[in-house]
Design a protein around this motif. Structure first.
Motif, PDB file in Angstrom:
ATOM      1  N   THR A  39      42.934  49.441  45.997  1.00 48.01           N
ATOM      2  CA  THR A  39      42.562  48.411  46.992  1.00 48.01           C
ATOM      3  C   THR A  39      43.776  47.962  47.722  1.00 48.01           C
ATOM      4  O   THR A  39      44.754  47.336  47.026  1.00 48.01           O
ATOM      5  CB  THR A  39      41.746  47.273  46.664  1.00 48.01           C
ATOM      6  OG1 THR A  39      40.641  47.796  45.817  1.00 48.01           O
ATOM      7  CG2 THR A  39      41.271  46.257  47.745  1.00 48.01           C
ATOM      8  N   ASP A  77      44.850  47.002  35.659  1.00 51.82           N
ATOM      9  CA  ASP A  77      44.582  46.746  37.046  1.00 51.82           C
ATOM     10  C   ASP A  77      45.821  45.807  37.644  1.00 51.82           C
ATOM     11  O   ASP A  77      46.012  44.536  37.263  1.00 51.82           O
ATOM     12  CB  ASP A  77      43.340  46.223  37.325  1.00 51.82           C
ATOM     13  CG  ASP A  77      42.181  47.427  37.222  1.00 51.82           C
ATOM     14  OD1 ASP A  77      42.561  48.602  37.332  1.00 51.82           O
ATOM     15  OD2 ASP A  77      41.140  47.004  37.051  1.00 51.82           O
ATOM     16  N   TYR A  78      46.838  46.334  38.167  1.00 47.15           N
ATOM     17  CA  TYR A  78      47.906  45.581  38.647  1.00 47.15           C
ATOM     18  C   TYR A  78      47.328  44.921  39.990  1.00 47.15           C
ATOM     19  O   TYR A  78      46.429  45.544  40.635  1.00 47.15           O
ATOM     20  CB  TYR A  78      49.076  46.455  39.114  1.00 47.15           C
ATOM     21  CG  TYR A  78      49.802  46.942  37.834  1.00 47.15           C
ATOM     22  CD1 TYR A  78      50.906  46.452  37.375  1.00 47.15           C
ATOM     23  CD2 TYR A  78      49.372  48.111  36.995  1.00 47.15           C
ATOM     24  CE1 TYR A  78      51.434  46.802  36.188  1.00 47.15           C
ATOM     25  CE2 TYR A  78      50.000  48.775  36.064  1.00 47.15           C
ATOM     26  CZ  TYR A  78      51.142  47.793  35.494  1.00 47.15           C
ATOM     27  OH  TYR A  78      51.701  48.537  34.372  1.00 47.15           O
ATOM     28  N   SER A  79      48.025  43.779  40.468  1.00 43.88           N
ATOM     29  CA  SER A  79      47.663  43.196  41.795  1.00 43.88           C
ATOM     30  C   SER A  79      48.899  42.528  42.430  1.00 43.88           C
ATOM     31  O   SER A  79      50.020  42.477  41.780  1.00 43.88           O
ATOM     32  CB  SER A  79      46.658  41.940  41.348  1.00 43.88           C
ATOM     33  OG  SER A  79      47.217  41.058  40.464  1.00 43.88           O
ATOM     34  N   ASN A 111      46.178  45.058  46.654  1.00 39.94           N
ATOM     35  CA  ASN A 111      45.240  43.954  45.846  1.00 39.94           C
ATOM     36  C   ASN A 111      44.892  44.428  44.515  1.00 39.94           C
ATOM     37  O   ASN A 111      44.614  43.712  43.626  1.00 39.94           O
ATOM     38  CB  ASN A 111      44.161  43.641  46.604  1.00 39.94           C
ATOM     39  CG  ASN A 111      44.415  42.903  48.012  1.00 39.94           C
ATOM     40  OD1 ASN A 111      45.509  42.047  48.157  1.00 39.94           O
ATOM     41  ND2 ASN A 111      44.104  43.286  48.915  1.00 39.94           N
ATOM     42  N   LYS A 112      44.745  45.755  44.456  1.00 40.08           N
ATOM     43  CA  LYS A 112      44.405  46.267  42.898  1.00 40.08           C
ATOM     44  C   LYS A 112      45.060  47.755  42.893  1.00 40.08           C
ATOM     45  O   LYS A 112      44.696  48.443  43.767  1.00 40.08           O
ATOM     46  CB  LYS A 112      43.002  46.219  42.763  1.00 40.08           C
ATOM     47  CG  LYS A 112      42.364  47.024  41.745  1.00 40.08           C
ATOM     48  CD  LYS A 112      40.924  46.943  41.560  1.00 40.08           C
ATOM     49  CE  LYS A 112      40.347  47.610  40.308  1.00 40.08           C
ATOM     50  NZ  LYS A 112      38.950  47.499  40.191  1.00 40.08           N
ATOM     51  N   ASP A 159      52.227  40.043  39.752  1.00 45.30           N
ATOM     52  CA  ASP A 159      51.048  40.276  38.907  1.00 45.30           C
ATOM     53  C   ASP A 159      51.186  39.138  37.795  1.00 45.30           C
ATOM     54  O   ASP A 159      52.222  39.051  37.317  1.00 45.30           O
ATOM     55  CB  ASP A 159      50.728  41.757  38.383  1.00 45.30           C
ATOM     56  CG  ASP A 159      49.713  41.774  37.625  1.00 45.30           C
ATOM     57  OD1 ASP A 159      48.608  42.172  38.033  1.00 45.30           O
ATOM     58  OD2 ASP A 159      49.708  41.785  36.248  1.00 45.30           O
TER      59      ASP A 159
END
Length: 373
Positions: free
Chosen positions: A197, A230-232, A222-223, A253
């Motif tokens: 994302t 799941d990195y952000s 964002n993802k 993150d």
């Protein structure tokens, strides 16, 4: 068909009005090229249903459906086409009410416009996925702007992009995009990658020979699914071209605080180059699924590197890790500074390791990796 005088046929494309009703009609630009030479080199062809009216140079339709020869691409639209039969100057304005296609068929269609070889990288992306587009198109047949949304079983993407077929070079995409739950692993056939994302500005060239040239600007992720995590909060700028990446990457993150700036050059055989600096205040290796040996595995360090991998897979250059510390279920460990250096001069290979826990030097007529073997 309407005209004011038989003399209008001398200027048929501009003065003769036509009303066309199409039912499973096959349109081939190569056939039209017999009366419009500029189209003769194009092998683009498709099936049409619907109605259109106007002159050859100014055609309108409120409802027209087109299907590619393969049957893999379908589009329903209202449109105005101006400029035929000169395909190089033909302008189209279209509202795409519904459509579906595959990457393989898009690559085939783009290649058929100027009868050039198909871009195999584009053709190979997510071969079994149908993409649905709804939005507006405006421009030339091989140089147009698309503004709308693409949905598929692998996610959604909103786009505002310029698509340009650059003769002799490849296909260029330039503009902005936003993805929501886009499954990169399925698109690229890579099990390690997950959903993406993001918001991004991008300029990408898919080259005729299969390579890529991608410039990214103000990318916010964002993802990003990677290796089951799941990195952000990832931000990036840079350029990737022909297996070379030069740019910067920042990640905030919860399990990875990371700043990177540098260059990677990936090439088969010899010539791989790495020149970068990275600062990692915090990395939870257990949560990131990098270290599965312990439920506590945390790392902190800064590093700089400038080296190349040469033919024979030996290392030439220097890597330095500073202020390294590590924590696991056994306790905290202050590792300090680690320096690894390898040089080759006058057929003499020298490798040295300098660390708080070990010091070692190797010098010989062959790289260290061959000596170990």
């Amino acid at each position: 068909m309407k005209y004011d005088s038989p003399r209008d046929f001398a200027d048929f494309t501009e003065k003769v009005q036509m009303g066309i009703s199409l039912e499973d009609s096959f349109l081939s630009f190569k056939t039209i090229g017999r009366i419009a030479p500029s189209l003769y080199k194009s092998s683009l062809a498709f099936y049409l249903n619907g109605e259109a009216s106007g002159t050859v140079k100014n055609i309108r339709t409120n409802s027209l459906t087109a299907v590619s020869q393969s049957g893999q691409t379908f589009i329903e639209l209202g449109a105005r086409v101006m400029g035929l039969p000169d395909v190089s100057r033909t302008m189209a304005i279209a509202e795409v009410k519904s459509s579906s296609t595959t990457c393989r068929d898009i690559a085939t269609i783009v290649a058929s416009i100027n009868n050039t070889p198909r871009n195999e990288f584009l053709a190979g992306l997510s071969p079994f996925v149908k993409y649905r587009f709804k939005g507006d198109l405006m421009g030339l047949l091989d140089d147009f702007v698309a503004d709308g949304s693409i949905e598929s079983s692998v996610g959604r993407m909103d786009i505002d992009l310029l698509f340009r077929n650059e003769t002799g070079t490849g296909v260029r995409f330039d503009g902005s995009l936003r993805s929501e739950g886009l499954h990169l692993g399925q698109i690229l056939s890579n099990d390690i990658l997950g959903e993406l994302t993001l918001n991004a500005g991008v300029n990408a060239l898919f080259k005729k020979n299969g390579g890529m040239d991608v410039s990214i600007d103000s990318v916010r992720v964002n993802k990003l699914g990677l290796n089951g995590y799941d990195y952000s909060n990832i931000y990036a700028t840079g350029r990737y071209t022909d297996k070379n990446f030069n740019g910067s990457l920042i990640c905030h993150d919860p399990n990875l605080d990371f700043i990177f700036q540098g260059l990677f050059s990936f090439a088969k055989g010899s010539g791989n180059r790495y020149d970068f600096q990275a600062y990692v205040p915090y990395a939870n290796l257990a949560a990131l699924n990098i270290d599965k040996r312990d439920n506590i595995s945390e790392l902190s360090l800064s590093t700089s590197a400038k080296f190349a991998t040469m033919s024979g897979n030996y290392f030439n250059g220097k890597v330095e890790v500073k202020n390294a510390s590590y924590k696991n279920s056994q306790g905290d460990f202050k590792i300090g500074t680690i320096t690894l250096q390898a040089l080759q001069s006058n057929n003499v290979y020298t490798t040295s390791l300098n660390a708080p826990f070990a010091r070692a030097t190797y010098s010989g007529a062959a790289p260290l990796n061959l000596f170990v073997e």
